[in-house]
Design an enzyme around this catalytic site. Structure first.
Site, PDB file in Angstrom:
ATOM      1  N   TYR A 242       0.815  -1.211   0.000  1.00 23.54           N
ATOM      2  CA  TYR A 242       0.000   0.000   0.000  1.00 23.54           C
ATOM      3  C   TYR A 242       0.846   1.257   0.000  1.00 23.54           C
ATOM      4  O   TYR A 242       2.070   1.192   0.174  1.00 23.54           O
ATOM      5  CB  TYR A 242      -0.948   0.006   1.218  1.00 23.54           C
ATOM      6  CG  TYR A 242      -0.279   0.378   2.523  1.00 23.54           C
ATOM      7  CD1 TYR A 242       0.566  -0.515   3.188  1.00 23.54           C
ATOM      8  CD2 TYR A 242      -0.470   1.631   3.093  1.00 23.54           C
ATOM      9  CE1 TYR A 242       1.182  -0.166   4.371  1.00 23.54           C
ATOM     10  CE2 TYR A 242       0.150   1.989   4.294  1.00 23.54           C
ATOM     11  CZ  TYR A 242       0.973   1.085   4.920  1.00 23.54           C
ATOM     12  OH  TYR A 242       1.592   1.443   6.088  1.00 23.54           O
TER      13      TYR A 242
ATOM     14  N   LYS B 116       6.466  -1.974   2.008  1.00 20.50           N
ATOM     15  CA  LYS B 116       5.293  -1.342   2.634  1.00 20.50           C
ATOM     16  C   LYS B 116       4.121  -2.308   2.488  1.00 20.50           C
ATOM     17  O   LYS B 116       3.243  -2.144   1.647  1.00 20.50           O
ATOM     18  CB  LYS B 116       5.017   0.020   1.984  1.00 20.50           C
ATOM     19  CG  LYS B 116       4.176   0.943   2.868  1.00 20.50           C
ATOM     20  CD  LYS B 116       4.277   2.386   2.410  1.00 20.50           C
ATOM     21  CE  LYS B 116       3.282   3.312   3.067  1.00 20.50           C
ATOM     22  NZ  LYS B 116       3.445   3.485   4.506  1.00 20.50           N
TER      23      LYS B 116
ATOM     24  N   GLU C 269      12.875   2.899  13.714  1.00 19.55           N
ATOM     25  CA  GLU C 269      11.988   3.951  13.200  1.00 19.55           C
ATOM     26  C   GLU C 269      10.759   4.017  14.095  1.00 19.55           C
ATOM     27  O   GLU C 269      10.696   3.334  15.123  1.00 19.55           O
ATOM     28  CB  GLU C 269      11.599   3.658  11.743  1.00 19.55           C
ATOM     29  CG  GLU C 269      10.881   2.337  11.560  1.00 19.55           C
ATOM     30  CD  GLU C 269      10.507   2.046  10.108  1.00 19.55           C
ATOM     31  OE1 GLU C 269      10.416   2.978   9.298  1.00 19.55           O
ATOM     32  OE2 GLU C 269      10.280   0.857   9.803  1.00 19.55           O
TER      33      GLU C 269
ATOM     34  N   LEU D  46      11.387   1.280   6.747  1.00 19.83           N
ATOM     35  CA  LEU D  46      10.803   1.727   5.487  1.00 19.83           C
ATOM     36  C   LEU D  46      11.521   3.021   5.105  1.00 19.83           C
ATOM     37  O   LEU D  46      11.610   3.943   5.927  1.00 19.83           O
ATOM     38  CB  LEU D  46       9.304   2.006   5.668  1.00 19.83           C
ATOM     39  CG  LEU D  46       8.627   2.439   4.374  1.00 19.83           C
ATOM     40  CD1 LEU D  46       8.410   1.246   3.457  1.00 19.83           C
ATOM     41  CD2 LEU D  46       7.300   3.131   4.654  1.00 19.83           C
TER      42      LEU D  46
HETATM   43  C1  LIG Z   1       6.839   2.014   9.413  1.00 22.57           C
HETATM   44  C2  LIG Z   1       6.875   3.321   8.685  1.00 22.57           C
HETATM   45  N1  LIG Z   1       8.050   3.953   8.555  1.00 22.57           N
HETATM   46  C3  LIG Z   1       8.139   5.138   7.927  1.00 22.57           C
HETATM   47  C4  LIG Z   1       7.021   5.763   7.403  1.00 22.57           C
HETATM   48  C5  LIG Z   1       7.143   7.092   6.705  1.00 22.57           C
HETATM   49  O1  LIG Z   1       7.052   6.936   5.323  1.00 22.57           O
HETATM   50  P1  LIG Z   1       6.525   8.104   4.380  1.00 22.57           P
HETATM   51  O2  LIG Z   1       7.380   9.297   4.668  1.00 22.57           O
HETATM   52  O3  LIG Z   1       6.715   7.568   3.015  1.00 22.57           O
HETATM   53  O4  LIG Z   1       5.090   8.341   4.739  1.00 22.57           O
HETATM   54  C6  LIG Z   1       5.780   5.123   7.493  1.00 22.57           C
HETATM   55  C7  LIG Z   1       4.591   5.747   6.925  1.00 22.57           C
HETATM   56  O5  LIG Z   1       3.493   5.310   7.080  1.00 22.57           O
HETATM   57  C8  LIG Z   1       5.704   3.871   8.147  1.00 22.57           C
HETATM   58  O6  LIG Z   1       4.529   3.221   8.268  1.00 22.57           O
END
Ligand SMILES: Cc1ncc(COP(=O)(O)O)c(C=O)c1O
Length: 287
Positions: free
Chosen positions: A32, A148, A180, A204
């Site tokens: 997603y 993701k 994170e 991620l």
């Molecule tokens: C586990 C995780 N890490 C990092 C992020 C941040 O990613 P992005 O900046 O692409 O929203 C998300 C965003 O939902 C996330 O679920």
């Protein structure tokens, strides 16, 4: 809200049924993205769609649509739903098939199911200004956090743990190494350097993180990708998190202890300003 995308069509949400045996529903077998909308314009849509395809490839999932097609449909959906400040949620699953763990056979009629819908979501203005509180908790996820994927149970449990402590985010660690947030990337600032976990299989690689890395580079702020520990969070000059929906969010307390003087730090505030300027530049929307 209103309409949604199913496959290559835009339909009324109430007209859409998802099969009970959709593998996304039963196995979390899909990927997603969440994309921000500012003043009706999609921010970093290209990067999000690219990551959707990368995630799909990593789980051997054929999206069955082109990125141009997804982009076109998403832009149309945002227009049709009249989204001003909000988000698009999109996902692609391995489709519906009689329940069995292995992939449906290529010769079967099962095809990937792409869906997307929109939400109105205001920018979190007052939190961005005041900062938020976080807890730390063990990172119990699998070893492919770079994907993701729809499997978010550990993230859900961590976020609930934060909510139970009236905190905004749970910052995760593996054996004391900060990875994170449960739905964000995590950073410390120490002696003028922005430090964050390397973009490997344990996190991620956030799109916001990637924009931030560029902004740091363009503005002479050291952006260091290296491991740091829980103790470094406590001793940091500044702590912040980033995500599509939360943008560059200062963290002013961790586990009930104030970070530095308990106010959003200078570099965090500078990065917020640079990030807003990037949004204005890319979307031509004054936020
Ligand atoms: C586990 C995780 N890490 C990092 C992020 C941040 O990613 P992005 O900046 O692409 O929203 C998300 C965003 O939902 C996330 O679920």
């Amino acid at each position: 809200m209103g309409k949604i995308i199913l496959g290559d069509q835009i339909l009324e949400r109430s007209d859409v049924n998802i099969d009970l045996e959709d593998r996304g529903y039963q196995f979390g077998d899909g990927v997603y993205e969440v994309i921000r909308v500012y003043g009706g314009e999609l921010f970093t849509i290209k990067e999000h769609i690219e990551r959707l395809f990368q995630s799909a490839k990593k789980i051997k999932l054929d999206v069955s649509m082109s990125s141009e097609q997804i982009r076109g449909l998403t832009e149309e959906l945002v227009k049709e739903n009249g989204v001003d400040f909000g988000s698009v949620y999109m996902q692609v699953t391995r489709g519906a098939a009689p329940r069995a763990h292995m992939f449906p056979k290529p010769e079967s009629s099962t095809k990937a199911v792409f869906t997307a819908y929109t939400n109105e979501v205001p920018r979190p203005a007052s939190l961005l200004e005041k900062g938020v509180e976080a807890i730390t908790t063990e990172d119990i996820r699998w070893l492919r956090c770079d994907i993701k994927s729809l499997n978010l149970l550990p993230n859900v449990l961590a976020k609930q743990e934060a909510a139970d402590s009236d905190c905004f985010e749970a910052i995760l660690h593996r054996n004391g190494i900060v990875t994170e947030g449960s739905s964000s990337n995590a950073y410390i600032v120490k002696n003028g350097e922005v430090i964050t976990h390397p973009a490997n299989n344990l996190i991620l690689n956030g799109i916001t993180r990637q924009v931030l890395a560029e902004l740091c580079k363009e503005n002479g702020i050291p952006f260091i990708e290296k491991e740091f520990e829980l103790i470094d969070l406590q001793n940091a000059d500044e702590v912040f998190i980033t995500s599509t929906v939360s943008e560059v969010m200062p963290v002013i307390k961790v586990n009930g202890e104030t970070v530095a003087n308990g106010k959003p730090g200078n570099i965090t505030c500078k990065l917020q300003g640079l990030f807003e300027a990037r949004i204005n530049q890319d979307t031509k929307v004054e936020i």
